[in-house]
Scaffold this motif. Structure first.
Motif, PDB file in Angstrom:
ATOM      1  N   PHE A 290      32.640  44.885  55.478  1.00 46.49           N
ATOM      2  CA  PHE A 290      33.842  44.045  55.568  1.00 46.49           C
ATOM      3  C   PHE A 290      34.229  43.566  54.180  1.00 46.49           C
ATOM      4  CE2 PHE A 290      32.347  44.279  59.808  1.00 46.49           C
ATOM      5  CZ  PHE A 290      33.494  44.242  60.584  1.00 46.49           C
ATOM      6  N   ILE A 291      35.545  43.582  53.890  1.00 45.50           N
ATOM      7  CA  ILE A 291      35.982  43.193  52.552  1.00 45.50           C
ATOM      8  C   ILE A 291      36.898  41.974  52.576  1.00 45.50           C
ATOM      9  CG2 ILE A 291      35.643  45.423  51.416  1.00 45.50           C
ATOM     10  CD1 ILE A 291      38.468  46.179  52.074  1.00 45.50           C
ATOM     11  N   ALA A 292      37.421  41.623  53.728  1.00 48.04           N
ATOM     12  CA  ALA A 292      38.289  40.439  53.828  1.00 48.04           C
ATOM     13  C   ALA A 292      38.307  39.997  55.285  1.00 48.04           C
ATOM     14  CB  ALA A 292      39.715  40.781  53.358  1.00 48.04           C
ATOM     15  N   PRO A 293      38.596  38.725  55.584  1.00 45.87           N
ATOM     16  CA  PRO A 293      38.780  37.597  54.662  1.00 45.87           C
ATOM     17  C   PRO A 293      37.461  37.168  54.005  1.00 45.87           C
ATOM     18  CG  PRO A 293      38.707  36.822  56.914  1.00 45.87           C
ATOM     19  CD  PRO A 293      38.657  38.311  56.975  1.00 45.87           C
ATOM     20  N   ALA A 294      37.577  36.212  53.081  1.00 40.41           N
ATOM     21  CA  ALA A 294      36.426  35.812  52.274  1.00 40.41           C
ATOM     22  C   ALA A 294      35.240  35.392  53.145  1.00 40.41           C
ATOM     23  CB  ALA A 294      36.825  34.662  51.345  1.00 40.41           C
ATOM     24  N   LYS A 295      35.561  34.735  54.276  1.00 37.69           N
ATOM     25  CA  LYS A 295      34.514  34.225  55.157  1.00 37.69           C
ATOM     26  C   LYS A 295      33.624  35.356  55.694  1.00 37.69           C
ATOM     27  CE  LYS A 295      34.275  31.251  59.256  1.00 37.69           C
ATOM     28  NZ  LYS A 295      35.089  30.732  60.355  1.00 37.69           N
ATOM     29  N   ASP A 296      34.214  36.506  55.895  1.00 35.09           N
ATOM     30  CA  ASP A 296      33.480  37.612  56.495  1.00 35.09           C
ATOM     31  C   ASP A 296      33.100  38.688  55.493  1.00 35.09           C
ATOM     32  OD1 ASP A 296      33.745  37.005  59.513  1.00 35.09           O
ATOM     33  OD2 ASP A 296      35.754  36.712  58.721  1.00 35.09           O
ATOM     34  N   ALA A 297      33.708  38.642  54.302  1.00 34.96           N
ATOM     35  CA  ALA A 297      33.475  39.695  53.324  1.00 34.96           C
ATOM     36  C   ALA A 297      31.994  39.810  53.019  1.00 34.96           C
ATOM     37  CB  ALA A 297      34.263  39.407  52.055  1.00 34.96           C
ATOM     38  N   GLY A 298      31.533  41.028  52.868  1.00 33.13           N
ATOM     39  CA  GLY A 298      30.133  41.250  52.517  1.00 33.13           C
ATOM     40  C   GLY A 298      29.280  41.604  53.715  1.00 33.13           C
ATOM     41  N   ASN A 299      29.664  41.148  54.920  1.00 36.88           N
ATOM     42  CA  ASN A 299      28.912  41.553  56.107  1.00 36.88           C
ATOM     43  C   ASN A 299      29.027  43.059  56.263  1.00 36.88           C
ATOM     44  OD1 ASN A 299      27.788  39.246  57.787  1.00 36.88           O
ATOM     45  ND2 ASN A 299      29.850  38.498  57.271  1.00 36.88           N
ATOM     46  N   ALA A 300      27.922  43.693  56.633  1.00 37.91           N
ATOM     47  CA  ALA A 300      27.953  45.147  56.751  1.00 37.91           C
ATOM     48  C   ALA A 300      27.051  45.598  57.883  1.00 37.91           C
ATOM     49  CB  ALA A 300      27.517  45.779  55.432  1.00 37.91           C
ATOM     50  N   THR A 301      27.383  46.738  58.436  1.00 34.68           N
ATOM     51  CA  THR A 301      26.586  47.327  59.505  1.00 34.68           C
ATOM     52  C   THR A 301      26.269  48.762  59.113  1.00 34.68           C
ATOM     53  OG1 THR A 301      27.856  46.006  61.072  1.00 34.68           O
ATOM     54  CG2 THR A 301      26.475  47.742  61.983  1.00 34.68           C
ATOM     55  N   LEU A 302      25.002  49.127  59.222  1.00 36.66           N
ATOM     56  CA  LEU A 302      24.589  50.490  58.894  1.00 36.66           C
ATOM     57  C   LEU A 302      23.925  51.105  60.107  1.00 36.66           C
ATOM     58  CD1 LEU A 302      23.921  52.810  56.833  1.00 36.66           C
ATOM     59  CD2 LEU A 302      21.746  51.635  56.454  1.00 36.66           C
ATOM     60  N   LYS A 303      24.340  52.341  60.376  1.00 34.98           N
ATOM     61  CA  LYS A 303      23.729  53.049  61.481  1.00 34.98           C
ATOM     62  C   LYS A 303      23.222  54.376  60.943  1.00 34.98           C
ATOM     63  CE  LYS A 303      24.233  55.656  65.359  1.00 34.98           C
ATOM     64  NZ  LYS A 303      24.929  56.858  65.735  1.00 34.98           N
TER      65      LYS A 303
ATOM     66  N   GLY B 280      20.928  57.587  62.334  1.00 37.06           N
ATOM     67  CA  GLY B 280      20.262  58.128  63.513  1.00 37.06           C
ATOM     68  C   GLY B 280      20.446  57.173  64.668  1.00 37.06           C
ATOM     69  N   GLY B 281      19.369  56.759  65.313  1.00 40.32           N
ATOM     70  CA  GLY B 281      19.488  55.865  66.458  1.00 40.32           C
ATOM     71  C   GLY B 281      19.321  54.395  66.101  1.00 40.32           C
ATOM     72  N   ASP B 282      19.135  54.072  64.815  1.00 34.49           N
ATOM     73  CA  ASP B 282      18.855  52.684  64.439  1.00 34.49           C
ATOM     74  C   ASP B 282      20.065  52.018  63.799  1.00 34.49           C
ATOM     75  OD1 ASP B 282      16.227  52.780  65.334  1.00 34.49           O
ATOM     76  OD2 ASP B 282      15.569  53.714  63.461  1.00 34.49           O
ATOM     77  N   THR B 283      20.189  50.728  64.039  1.00 33.63           N
ATOM     78  CA  THR B 283      21.301  49.971  63.474  1.00 33.63           C
ATOM     79  C   THR B 283      20.771  48.739  62.743  1.00 33.63           C
ATOM     80  OG1 THR B 283      22.668  50.675  65.331  1.00 33.63           O
ATOM     81  CG2 THR B 283      23.494  48.843  64.035  1.00 33.63           C
ATOM     82  N   TRP B 284      21.293  48.507  61.529  1.00 31.14           N
ATOM     83  CA  TRP B 284      20.931  47.324  60.773  1.00 31.14           C
ATOM     84  C   TRP B 284      22.199  46.558  60.421  1.00 31.14           C
ATOM     85  CZ3 TRP B 284      18.661  52.058  60.001  1.00 31.14           C
ATOM     86  CH2 TRP B 284      17.261  52.127  60.078  1.00 31.14           C
ATOM     87  N   VAL B 285      22.057  45.250  60.300  1.00 31.67           N
ATOM     88  CA  VAL B 285      23.196  44.474  59.824  1.00 31.67           C
ATOM     89  C   VAL B 285      22.770  43.720  58.572  1.00 31.67           C
ATOM     90  CG1 VAL B 285      24.392  44.196  62.016  1.00 31.67           C
ATOM     91  CG2 VAL B 285      22.570  42.631  61.429  1.00 31.67           C
TER      92      VAL B 285
END
Lengths: 406, 251
Positions: free
Chosen positions: B75-88, B90-95
């Motif tokens: 996420f790049i905007a808005p500032a409050k949410d920017a930086g949050n990311a989700t990586l998937k 194979g079958g695994d998910t990280w935040v």
């Protein structure tokens, strides 16, 4: 005069009368005790189960029960808390925020319900505060502390003093993230709770989940479940003014309610058969005495007594027997029950097994007007209605035939 | 007589031939649609609008996909949410959350939870290809919509497949643009529906540039995904889909 006659007749055969009285008394007394015991056990079960976490009743936003979302919130919980605590029968009301988040400790992560609580009032409602197996419960001056169930703690590999990361969704859809220090670990004995609930200070939860001072539920406590149940209409009136619904214990613990209802239904069958069997024994005895006295009744008819009067006399004999018997039964049953109510009955069952069902190892029967009178009343009614059979038999007698009866 | 009959036959063949050729089997339709949507790799800029009765949020994000299984969203905007990311992978998910500065592996029980407060779940992010592998497909309808044939493919879970839905109905246009997707719960009642609101041209291919997800039990809420920029079949560095890049993005 009929009553005097009936009374005299009863004691013409003292042995038979006393035996009948004893059987009526034993069954009435027994019913008083079992009903009281059952009531006592069930209300203990209900109260113990509800006192762990649910509370005796809850105030919730309308629709929350079907769809418990963080967005459904009570805007000014403090006002409602004060109003609810002002209701007779409610001693404590505690606001809660019910969030949902991932808890992580290093590489381990688990999903859990995150509950924001007011430590002081929460401790009066929920017994989790007294079931800490390590560390301590939350205190009013805690800010970034949390307590969690022992299974959850074990799964996360976290100990008292350790840090936990929390990541969830806030009310406005943004990310709710926080780092909390574990102040204590509880063991409620209910695996579902021990594996899934973390409690943190209310203010911090409101902040983290973007609640802006709002709460999701208000949990109610009182001196007893019955007292809070009596307060429900008043609470309902308060709730309706602020768009909040009242949820009673049956709505919160439907499985417990169903289990108790089922148990009541099956035991009622047993009680009913007990009543019917005893009623038939008594009626049989009376019918025999009526047959024995056919010639005597014929004589009475010849002397000018009407057959209806004789029938009524017989019926009064029966009524007297039943009344006296159940009075003795209620007196003895109530006395024994009251004594045990003070002493408690220790169940010869493994306390751990009982704890699973929310039952302590020492149980107390609860004598109420219902438990004291329902059983004997049913017995009395059955005997009195059944007594119409000998009554009708006597009422049909004619003097000539009756006097010649062998 | 003969030339006329021949003419009729030729005409019939001319009109019928494209239609026959353009109706591949259901399996192929879905594979093509997903290939069109993601390619072997993709890089895109997306805006997500989350609409609720009392608020609306608009988030900007960048997304990368590799093959069928790997995805990274930041996420790049808005500032409050920017930086949050989700990586998937194979079958695994990280935040990743910048406030905590920590990567958290998502437990399986969280996969059905809302992703960033939207009407999409983490499952949508990670399980979209399950439609191809864990379901059997059947072409159930063909319709004409503004000059295009639109095929409706019904996807039914294979026995024992670890799936969330009772069945899924997908509408695919004859140029393999996904036009709509209806998710049915285990009681075969429609639970939510995603529709393509606008089809545009992205990186030279027709693409559903605006899609909206409606949960059918909450009529007043929806989430819209608008893709403003995309590149397909680009060479992406391998480090992109790693945990260290999730926490400390290069570039």
């Amino acid at each position: 005069m009929l009553v005097a006659l009936a009374w005299r007749n009863l004691w013409r055969r003292p042995q038979r009368t006393i035996l009948s009285l004893i059987s009526i008394a034993i069954v009435s007394g027994l019913l008083v005790f079992v009903l009281s015991f059952q009531d006592g056990v069930y209300s203990t079960m209900k109260e113990t189960t509800l006192r762990i976490f649910d509370g005796y009743a809850q105030l919730q936003p309308t629709g929350y029960a079907d769809d418990p979302r963080l967005e459904l919130a009570i805007g000014h919980p403090d006002e409602l808390v004060r109003a609810a605590e002002g209701v007779d029968g409610v001693t404590t009301a505690a606001a809660r925020v019910n969030g949902f988040a991932i808890l992580a400790n290093g590489s381990r992560s688990y999903a859990a319900a995150v509950v924001g609580v007011d430590p002081a009032s929460e401790a009066k409602i929920s017994t989790i505060a007294s079931r800490m197996s390590g560390g301590r419960y939350l205190r009013a001056d805690d800010t970034n502390k949390a307590i969690l169930g022992d299974i959850l703690a074990k799964n996360l590999g976290v100990k008292v003093g350790g840090k936990l990361t929390m990541l969830g969704s806030a009310r406005d859809g943004s990310v709710a993230a926080d780092v909390l220090t574990v102040a204590g670990v509880y063991h409620s004995g209910i695996p579902d709770l021990d594996r899934s609930i973390l409690e943190m200070p209310l203010a911090r939860a409101q902040d983290t989940f973007g609640m802006e001072g709002a709460a999701n539920t208000i949990v109610l406590g009182g001196p007893s479940l019955a007292a809070v149940n009596r307060a429900l209409p008043a609470l309902d009136a308060i709730g309706r003014r602020s768009g909040v619904a009242v949820r009673d214990w049956q709505a919160m613990e439907p499985a417990l309610r169903d289990a108790i209802d089922l148990k009541y239904a099956t035991s009622m069958l047993f009680y009913a058969s007990l009543v019917v069997v005893v009623a038939f024994i008594i009626l049989n005895t009376l019918l025999m005495s009526v047959l024995e006295r056919t010639r005597e009744f014929g004589m009475l008819l010849a002397l000018g007594m009407r057959s209806g009067q004789i029938g009524a006399m017989v019926w009064i004999e029966l009524l007297g027997l039943a009344l006296l018997g159940s009075a003795i039964g209620v007196a003895i049953g109530a006395a024994v029950t009251l004594w045990l109510q003070n002493q408690g009955i220790v169940m010869p069952i493994d306390p751990k097994l009982l704890a699973q069902f929310g039952v302590p190892s020492r149980l107390y029967p609860a004598l109420t007007a219902f438990s004291a009178l329902a059983g004997p009343a049913a017995l009395l009614l059955t005997i009195v209605v059944g007594g119409l059979v000998p009554y009708l038999r006597v009422a049909r007698l004619t003097p000539a035939i009756a006097m010649r009866a062998s | 007589m003969v030339p006329r009959r021949l003419l009729v036959t030729i005409l019939a063949a001319m009109t019928a031939a494209p239609a026959l050729a353009a109706t591949p089997n259901a399996d192929v339709i879905l594979r093509q649609a997903f290939a069109n949507y993601r390619s072997s790799s993709s890089q895109s800029t997306v805006a997500m609008t989350v609409h609720r009765p009392d608020w609306e949020r608009r988030l900007q994000m960048k997304g990368w996909t590799r093959g069928d299984n790997d995805a990274l969203v930041r996420f790049i905007a808005p500032a409050k949410d920017a930086g949050n990311a989700t990586l998937k992978v194979g079958g695994d998910t990280w935040v990743y959350n910048p406030k905590l500065n920590q990567v958290i592996k998502l437990p399986g029980s969280m996969m059905s939870q809302s992703w960033m407060g939207s009407d999409f779940s983490y499952n949508d992010l990670s399980k979209s290809e399950d439609i191809i592998t864990d379901y059997t497909h059947r072409l159930v309808a063909t319709a004409q919509v503004s000059g295009h044939a639109v095929w409706t493919v019904e996807a039914t879970p294979k026995p024992g497949a670890p799936v969330v839905w009772g069945k899924v109905a997908l509408e695919v246009r004859d140029d393999y643009v996904l036009m709509g997707e209806t998710f049915f719960d285990q009681d075969m009642k429609p639970a939510r529906r995603m529709t393509a609101d606008r089809v545009g041209i992205l990186a030279g291919r027709p693409y559903p540039v605006s899609m909206t997800m409606h949960p059918l039990d909450q009529p007043s809420q929806w989430t819209r995904i608008e893709t403003s920029d995309a590149k397909f079949d680009v060479a992406l560095p391998a480090y992109l889909f790693t945990l260290s890049n999730l926490q400390n993005p290069r570039s």
